[in-house]
Design a protein around this motif. Structure first.
Motif, PDB file in Angstrom:
ATOM      1  N   ASP A 188     -21.839 -13.492  22.449  1.00 43.18           N
ATOM      2  CA  ASP A 188     -21.646 -14.338  21.226  1.00 43.18           C
ATOM      3  C   ASP A 188     -20.378 -14.371  20.433  1.00 43.18           C
ATOM      4  OD1 ASP A 188     -22.457 -16.006  19.098  1.00 43.18           O
ATOM      5  OD2 ASP A 188     -23.633 -14.462  18.051  1.00 43.18           O
ATOM      6  N   SER A 190     -18.238 -16.064  18.847  1.00 45.97           N
ATOM      7  CA  SER A 190     -17.876 -16.957  17.813  1.00 45.97           C
ATOM      8  C   SER A 190     -16.797 -16.299  16.739  1.00 45.97           C
ATOM      9  CB  SER A 190     -18.973 -17.218  16.794  1.00 45.97           C
ATOM     10  OG  SER A 190     -19.336 -16.140  16.136  1.00 45.97           O
ATOM     11  N   TYR A 208     -26.468  -9.897  21.289  1.00 45.82           N
ATOM     12  CA  TYR A 208     -26.732 -10.745  22.632  1.00 45.82           C
ATOM     13  C   TYR A 208     -26.088 -10.280  23.838  1.00 45.82           C
ATOM     14  CZ  TYR A 208     -29.048 -13.635  19.066  1.00 45.82           C
ATOM     15  OH  TYR A 208     -29.815 -13.922  17.946  1.00 45.82           O
ATOM     16  N   TYR A 220     -18.066 -19.836  26.220  1.00 44.96           N
ATOM     17  CA  TYR A 220     -18.642 -19.709  24.834  1.00 44.96           C
ATOM     18  C   TYR A 220     -17.371 -19.390  23.927  1.00 44.96           C
ATOM     19  CZ  TYR A 220     -21.927 -18.870  21.036  1.00 44.96           C
ATOM     20  OH  TYR A 220     -22.735 -19.161  19.777  1.00 44.96           O
ATOM     21  N   CYS A 261     -23.395 -23.948  27.335  1.00 46.08           N
ATOM     22  CA  CYS A 261     -23.239 -23.081  26.207  1.00 46.08           C
ATOM     23  C   CYS A 261     -23.707 -24.088  24.968  1.00 46.08           C
ATOM     24  CB  CYS A 261     -21.965 -22.584  26.159  1.00 46.08           C
ATOM     25  SG  CYS A 261     -21.643 -21.173  27.197  1.00 46.08           S
ATOM     26  N   SER A 265     -26.779 -24.053  22.219  1.00 42.75           N
ATOM     27  CA  SER A 265     -26.363 -23.985  20.797  1.00 42.75           C
ATOM     28  C   SER A 265     -27.106 -25.080  20.187  1.00 42.75           C
ATOM     29  CB  SER A 265     -24.849 -24.411  20.727  1.00 42.75           C
ATOM     30  OG  SER A 265     -23.930 -23.237  20.943  1.00 42.75           O
TER      31      SER A 265
END
Length: 301
Positions: A188, A190, A208, A220, A261, A265
């Motif tokens: 993950d 981000s 995750y 990702y 991905c 999402s």
């Protein structure tokens, strides 16, 4: 265990105080809590906690999300990642209640220009580490689980149909793909989970993490950070030279994973709508990710 004063600060929420009362070891580590500032987060309640013995990050789970994360696997993988110098070492973990305490970070206001390369090098270290992460992240299974949740959401099914066809098209191509070696992944990546502090990159939120295709983390990260072509090139170059030569996926596999991905999402955002969260926020997000996935799939054809 320290005793809580009767005049505890009003900005300490009842759930935070309840966590301290239910888990005396928190107070053993922190001392008496003094101030808690909520941090951004969707699936957890996270506080920057000032206490008698220092400043900490305290994570408490959000009600209604029980069972969505394997907390035992998270605790195992977090400890391994901390041993690699990639994650903040946990100071207190209670997988059963989803509680996690770490030291706080003073995050830099501006990320360095070479963050893509720094992140690529960090992933190279993680993916080539041989760490035996618990759990497995299979994008096909993740999509299937999300899709099953939405089956009864009749009004949202038209949003999903094109994604179903896209995922089937990727499955039809899978037999022609390269062999995949599973590696420990964060899962993950981000921007909010990549913190720059004191000239060092820390990866947080290992909920995750699992063993997975390395292309998942790469695709990702590229998508969520919105890397330009030059940044993506620097990111992948640093990854390839970061002791990950034996696990580097090919360009086609990374591009296909970007489709997966974005599809995952998109379904995640639709799930938020189904759970009653703001459709004005999550529905446009879902549609954006869906259209980006479909456009990339057309380029792969």
């Amino acid at each position: 265990m320290p005793q809580f004063p009767a005049d505890m600060p009003e900005d300490l929420s009842a759930d935070l105080l309840g966590a301290f009362e239910a888990h005396p070891d928190l107070a053993t580590v922190c001392g008496v809590p003094e101030k808690a500032v909520p941090q951004a987060g969707l699936t957890n309640r996270v506080y920057r906690l000032e206490a008698e013995r220092g400043v900490f990050f305290l994570r408490l789970p959000t009600a209604g999300n029980e069972g969505l994360v394997d907390r035992q696997a998270e605790a195992c993988n977090l400890a391994l990642a901390a041993g690699l110098g990639l994650a903040l070492p946990p100071l207190y973990v209670h997988p059963g209640d989803g509680i996690l305490l770490t030291a706080a970070l003073e995050v830099a206001e501006r990320v360095p220009a070479d963050l893509p390369a720094r992140l690529g090098a960090a992933l190279g270290r993680l993916h080539s580490s041989g760490a035996l992460f618990a759990g497995r992240l299979d994008p096909v299974e993740v999509y299937g689980t999300q899709r099953e949740f939405l089956t009864s959401e009749v009004e949202l099914l038209p949003e999903v149909a094109a994604l179903d066809r896209a995922m089937q098209a990727l499955e039809d191509r899978a037999g022609r793909g390269e062999d995949v070696r599973l590696v420990p992944v964060h899962g993950d990546l981000s921007p909010g989970n990549c913190l720059w502090a004191e000239d060092r990159l820390w990866l947080i939120d290992w909920e995750y993490s699992a063993l997975a295709d390395p292309a998942w983390d790469l695709a990702y990260a590229i998508l969520e950070h919105e890397f330009s072509q030059a940044q993506e090139t620097a990111f992948l170059h640093a990854y390839r030279t970061g002791q990950a030569a034996g696990v580097v996926p090919g360009e086609t596999r990374i591009e296909a994973m970007k489709v997966r991905c974005d599809a995952v999402s998109a379904l995640w955002a639709l799930e938020q709508v189904a759970r009653g969260r703001d459709a004005g926020t999550f529905l446009p997000f879902a549609r954006n990710r869906r259209e980006r996935a479909l456009a990339r799939l057309r380029e792969l054809a």
